[in-house]
Design a protein around this motif. Structure first.
Motif, PDB file in Angstrom:
ATOM      1  N   GLY A 224       9.060  -9.024  -2.603  1.00 17.20           N
ATOM      2  CA  GLY A 224       9.877  -8.913  -1.405  1.00 17.20           C
ATOM      3  C   GLY A 224      11.191  -8.213  -1.664  1.00 17.20           C
ATOM      4  O   GLY A 224      11.632  -7.365  -0.877  1.00 17.20           O
ATOM      5  N   VAL A 225      11.833  -8.537  -2.788  1.00 19.59           N
ATOM      6  CA  VAL A 225      13.127  -7.931  -3.113  1.00 19.59           C
ATOM      7  C   VAL A 225      12.979  -6.436  -3.365  1.00 19.59           C
ATOM      8  O   VAL A 225      13.860  -5.635  -3.025  1.00 19.59           O
ATOM      9  CB  VAL A 225      13.741  -8.641  -4.333  1.00 19.59           C
ATOM     10  N   LEU A 226      11.851  -6.040  -3.941  1.00 16.71           N
ATOM     11  CA  LEU A 226      11.612  -4.614  -4.185  1.00 16.71           C
ATOM     12  C   LEU A 226      11.255  -3.857  -2.910  1.00 16.71           C
ATOM     13  O   LEU A 226      11.208  -2.633  -2.896  1.00 16.71           O
ATOM     14  CB  LEU A 226      10.475  -4.442  -5.204  1.00 16.71           C
ATOM     15  N   GLY A 227      10.992  -4.601  -1.831  1.00 17.46           N
ATOM     16  CA  GLY A 227      10.663  -3.963  -0.564  1.00 17.46           C
ATOM     17  C   GLY A 227       9.217  -3.553  -0.425  1.00 17.46           C
ATOM     18  O   GLY A 227       8.877  -2.726   0.433  1.00 17.46           O
ATOM     19  N   ASP A 228       8.334  -4.111  -1.253  1.00 17.63           N
ATOM     20  CA  ASP A 228       6.920  -3.773  -1.188  1.00 17.63           C
ATOM     21  C   ASP A 228       6.186  -4.762  -0.286  1.00 17.63           C
ATOM     22  O   ASP A 228       6.323  -5.981  -0.433  1.00 17.63           O
ATOM     23  CB  ASP A 228       6.291  -3.820  -2.586  1.00 17.63           C
ATOM     24  N   GLY A 229       5.388  -4.247   0.639  1.00  9.82           N
ATOM     25  CA  GLY A 229       4.606  -5.115   1.503  1.00  9.82           C
ATOM     26  C   GLY A 229       3.455  -5.774   0.772  1.00  9.82           C
ATOM     27  O   GLY A 229       3.013  -6.860   1.146  1.00  9.82           O
ATOM     28  N   LYS A 230       2.947  -5.119  -0.268  1.00 13.39           N
ATOM     29  CA  LYS A 230       1.836  -5.638  -1.061  1.00 13.39           C
ATOM     30  C   LYS A 230       2.249  -5.629  -2.540  1.00 13.39           C
ATOM     31  O   LYS A 230       3.070  -4.817  -2.967  1.00 13.39           O
ATOM     32  CB  LYS A 230       0.583  -4.781  -0.896  1.00 13.39           C
ATOM     33  N   LEU A 231       1.648  -6.517  -3.296  1.00 19.15           N
ATOM     34  CA  LEU A 231       1.898  -6.556  -4.736  1.00 19.15           C
ATOM     35  C   LEU A 231       0.828  -5.747  -5.458  1.00 19.15           C
ATOM     36  O   LEU A 231      -0.364  -6.014  -5.330  1.00 19.15           O
ATOM     37  CB  LEU A 231       1.860  -7.994  -5.254  1.00 19.15           C
ATOM     38  N   HIS A 232       1.258  -4.747  -6.212  1.00 17.45           N
ATOM     39  CA  HIS A 232       0.386  -4.004  -7.118  1.00 17.45           C
ATOM     40  C   HIS A 232       0.683  -4.493  -8.525  1.00 17.45           C
ATOM     41  O   HIS A 232       1.856  -4.610  -8.925  1.00 17.45           O
ATOM     42  CB  HIS A 232       0.622  -2.505  -7.001  1.00 17.45           C
ATOM     43  N   TYR A 233      -0.369  -4.729  -9.329  1.00 27.06           N
ATOM     44  CA  TYR A 233      -0.160  -5.509 -10.555  1.00 27.06           C
ATOM     45  C   TYR A 233      -1.243  -5.206 -11.574  1.00 27.06           C
ATOM     46  O   TYR A 233      -2.419  -5.048 -11.230  1.00 27.06           O
ATOM     47  CB  TYR A 233      -0.207  -6.990 -10.173  1.00 27.06           C
ATOM     48  N   ILE A 234      -0.828  -5.103 -12.834  1.00 28.74           N
ATOM     49  CA  ILE A 234      -1.769  -5.098 -13.957  1.00 28.74           C
ATOM     50  C   ILE A 234      -1.415  -6.285 -14.845  1.00 28.74           C
ATOM     51  O   ILE A 234      -0.320  -6.350 -15.413  1.00 28.74           O
ATOM     52  CB  ILE A 234      -1.700  -3.804 -14.776  1.00 28.74           C
ATOM     53  N   GLY A 235      -2.350  -7.211 -14.954  1.00 26.78           N
ATOM     54  CA  GLY A 235      -2.166  -8.362 -15.828  1.00 26.78           C
ATOM     55  C   GLY A 235      -3.238  -8.369 -16.891  1.00 26.78           C
ATOM     56  O   GLY A 235      -4.424  -8.204 -16.598  1.00 26.78           O
TER      57      GLY A 235
END
Length: 523
Positions: A224-235
Motif C-alpha cells: 500500500g505504501v508503495l502505491g501498488d494495487g497488487k503485490l508482485h513477489y518472488i519468494g
C-alpha cells in the motif's frame, strides 16, 4: 540448531561458502487505503472499519528514500513503520528496513514493484537484493520492475532478534546434535534452554510478534505504501510460505507471485522434518552418484548405501576425535554435519564438498568448517548474523514443536533413519529445538487455498534437499489458482540457477506475456 527448518536459497549459502573457503519513489502513486476487510488464518485481528481506522496511519505513511551508502551503490534505503501487534495497532510499533533498485527501463513500461525474499526464516532480503537479485535477475525483469526488499520483522536490520553472544554461538554450534548417551542429551537440552532464555532476555519485546502471518501483513502495508494495487513477489524457500500466507490473507491483492522451492503449509513440524530427512537423502544419493564418477571421490565408488555408511561413520568418529583446522576451533561432528548439509543445497558446491571430505579424512577439517560457517552466517572475524536467532523465533511461533522431550525424539528416530540412513537421526533431534521456547506457537499447520487469487506460479525441483518436490506439488494443488512448474534437477530452488527453461517460464509470467499452464516441466 534446527538445521532442517533453516530454509533459504542455495545462492545465499554457496556464495558465502566461496568467500570463506577462499579465505582458508519518484512518481509513487497515491498510498492505498488500509484494508477494510482482512482474512486471517489465526483470527484475533481487527476487521472491517475498525481495521481501516487503526491501520490507516501505517498505510498512509510516506517513505523517505535515501542513498544506502558507498557499500550499496545504486540502491535506495528507507524504513517503514508497522504495528508491533496487529491485534492492538495503537499499542506500539516497530521499524522495518527497506531497500530498492529502481527499474532500469522506460518509466512508461514499468510494471510496479517486485518484492523479493530469500527465505530462512531469518535470511536478509536486503542482502539478497543487493548481493544477488540485482545482479542475477534477468535484465528484462529489472527493466520493468523496481526490485524491493524488506528485512522481515526480527531479521537483520529490522529490529533483529538476538539470543547469544558470538562466543556463545560458537559453543552452541558445536554442541552434539546426535547425542549418543545421557550426558550428551543433557548437554543438548541445556544448550537449547540457554538459547531460548537468551532470546527471551534480549528480545522479549518482539519475540512473540515475528510470525509469518505478521510478516505477511507487513508486506501488505508495504504494498500500500508503495502505491501498488497488487503485490508482485518472488519468494524462495521459506519465502514461499510467506508468499502463500500473504495470498491466503489477501487473495484479491495477489499480482504475480512466484513461489520457488515451495513449503507445504499443511504439514506438522514433525512431518516436515521427516520429509526433509528424505529430501536430504535424495540429494546425498545424487551427490554420491556424481562423486563415484570422479577420481578424487573420498567415499569410494561402491554404491550410495556403502558411501552413506562411510560418511556417517566418519562423522560419528568426530564426536570422540574432533579434527584440527586452520582456525582456533576444531571440527566437531556437529560442525562437520552442518558443512555436509550446506553443500547439499547446490550441486555447484559438490566439488568443494569432495575436497572438504578428502582433507578431513586426511586430518584437516578446515574446509568443512568453512562450509559450516557459511551456513550459520559466521564471518571470518567470528561474528554471526542473527539468522539462527530469527530462524528459531519464527519457526517456534509458526508451528507447535515437533517433539516435547528427548524421549519423543528417540521414539521417532527409527522413522527418520528409515527415510535417511545418513542424516535422519540428526534431523530428528533438530525437531527438539522449540520444546523449550519461551513463547507459545500462534500458528498451526493448515491448507492455504487463496480462493479468488490471480494465477500463482509454484516451482519445485525434483531432487531439492530442503524443500522436497512433493511439497511443491501439494502447495500448487492447495492453491485454488496454483500453477506448478517442475524442474527435473538437483539443488535448492530453480530460478536463475542455470535452466533457461525455468527462467524463461518465470520471466514470461512476471512480464505478463503468458499465463503459466497448470503443469509445466523443465530439465
Amino acid at each position: 540448531m534446527d538445521l532442517s527448518r533453516l530454509l533459504r536459497t542455495s545462492g545465499t549459502v554457496a556464495a558465502a561458502a566461496v568467500l570463506l573457503i577462499s579465505a582458508s519513489a519518484a512518481g509513487r502513486a497515491t498510498p492505498a487505503a488500509a484494508p477494510a476487510h482482512d482474512r486471517d488464518i489465526t483470527g484475533g485481528y481487527l476487521a472491517g472499519a475498525d481495521a481501516a481506522r487503526s491501520l490507516s496511519p501505517y498505510y498512509g505513511q510516506q517513505l523517505r528514500w535515501h542513498s544506502c551508502g558507498s557499500g550499496a551503490t545504486g540502491f535506495e534505503c528507507a524504513t517503514m513503520r508497522v504495528p508491533l501487534d496487529y491485534a492492538m495497532p495503537r499499542g506500539g510499533e516497530i521499524k522495518l528496513a527497506l531497500s530498492r533498485q529502481k527499474a532500469t527501463g522506460a518509466r512508461s513500461r514499468r510494471l510496479g514493484s517486485l518484492l523479493v525474499n530469500p527465505g530462512g526464516p531469518g535470511g536478509s532480503a536486503i542482502d539478497y537484493l543487493q548481493r544477488y537479485a540485482a545482479k542475477n535477475y534477468p535484465a528484462s525483469v529489472r527493466a520493468r520492475y523496481d526490485l524491493v526488499a524488506m528485512d522481515p520483522r526480527g531479521v537483520a536490520r529490522s529490529e533483529p532478534v538476538t539470543c547469544l553472544t558470538d562466543s556463545e554461538m560458537d559453543a552452541y554450534a558445536q554442541v552434539e546434535q546426535t547425542p549418543h548417551n545421557q550426558a550428551e542429551i543433557r548437554q543438548l537440552v541445556a544448550a537449547l534452554k540457554k538459547f531460548a532464555a537468551g532470546c527471551a532476555a534480549h528480545s522479549g519485546r518482539v519475540l512473540g510478534h515475528v510470525s509469518t502471518v505478521e510478516a505477511a501483513r507487513d508486506m501488505d502495508v508495504l504494498r500500500g505504501v508503495l502505491g501498488d494495487g497488487k503485490l508482485h513477489y518472488i519468494g524462495a524457500s521459506y519465502g514461499t510460505f510467506l508468499g502463500a500466507t500473504y495470498a491466503g490473507l489477501f487473495p484479491s491483492r495477489v499480482g504475480r507471485l512466484v513461489l520457488d522451492g515451495a513449503l507445504d503449509p499443511s504439514l506438522s513440524a514433525e512431518r516436515a522434518n521427516r520429509d526433509q530427512a528424505a529430501g536430504f537423502q535424495t540429494a546425498f544419493a545424487s551427490f554420491a552418484r556424481d562423486c563415484a564418477r570422479q577420481s578424487d571421490c573420498p567415499l569410494g565408488a561402491s554404491g550410495t548405501a556403502a558411501m552413506g555408511g562411510r560418511l556417517k561413520s566418519f562423522l560419528t568418529g568426530l564426536d570422540a576425535h574432533p579434527l584440527p583446522t586452520a582456525r582456533s576451533r576444531p571440527l566437531t561432528e556437529s560442525l562437520a554435519t552442518t558443512g555436509v548439509i550446506a553443500a547439499m543445497y547446490d550441486q555447484d558446491a559438490w566439488p568443494t564438498l569432495r575436497k572438504a571430505l578428502s582433507l578431513a579424512m586426511e586430518g584437516d577439517g578446515s574446509v568443512l568448517l568453512a562450509l559450516s560457517d557459511a551456513y550459520y552466517e559466521r564471518d571470518a572475524h567470528g561474528s554471526y548474523s542473527n539468522l539462527m536467532a530469527a530462524n528459531a523465533a519464527v519457526n517456534c511461533l509458526d508451528l507447535p514443536t515437533a517433539f516435547h522431550s528427548p524421549d519423543d525424539v528417540r521414539r521417532a528416530i527409527p522413522a527418520f533413519n528409515k527415510v535417511s540412513p545418513v542424516l535422519g537421526e540428526n534431523l530428528a533431534w533438530g525437531g527438539l529445538s522449540c520444546a523449550y521456547w519461551p513463547t507459545h506457537a500462534t500458528g498451526r499447520a493448515h491448507r492455504i487455498t487463496a480462493r479468488g487469487a490471480a494465477p500463482i506460479l509454484v516451482v519445485g525441483t525434483t531432487r531439492d534437499p530442503a524443500t522436497p518436490y512433493p511439497w511443491a506439488r501439494s502447495l500448487a494443488h492447495q492453491l485454488s489458482s496454483g500453477r506448478l512448474l517442475t524442474y527435473d534437477g538437483d539443488g535448492h530452488t530453480a530460478y536463475t540457477r542455470g535452466s533457461s527453461c525455468v527462467d524463461n517460464a518465470i520471466d514470461s509470467y512476471l512480464l505478463g506475456t503468458t499465463t503459466p499452464p497448470a503443469d509445466q516441466h523443465c530439465s
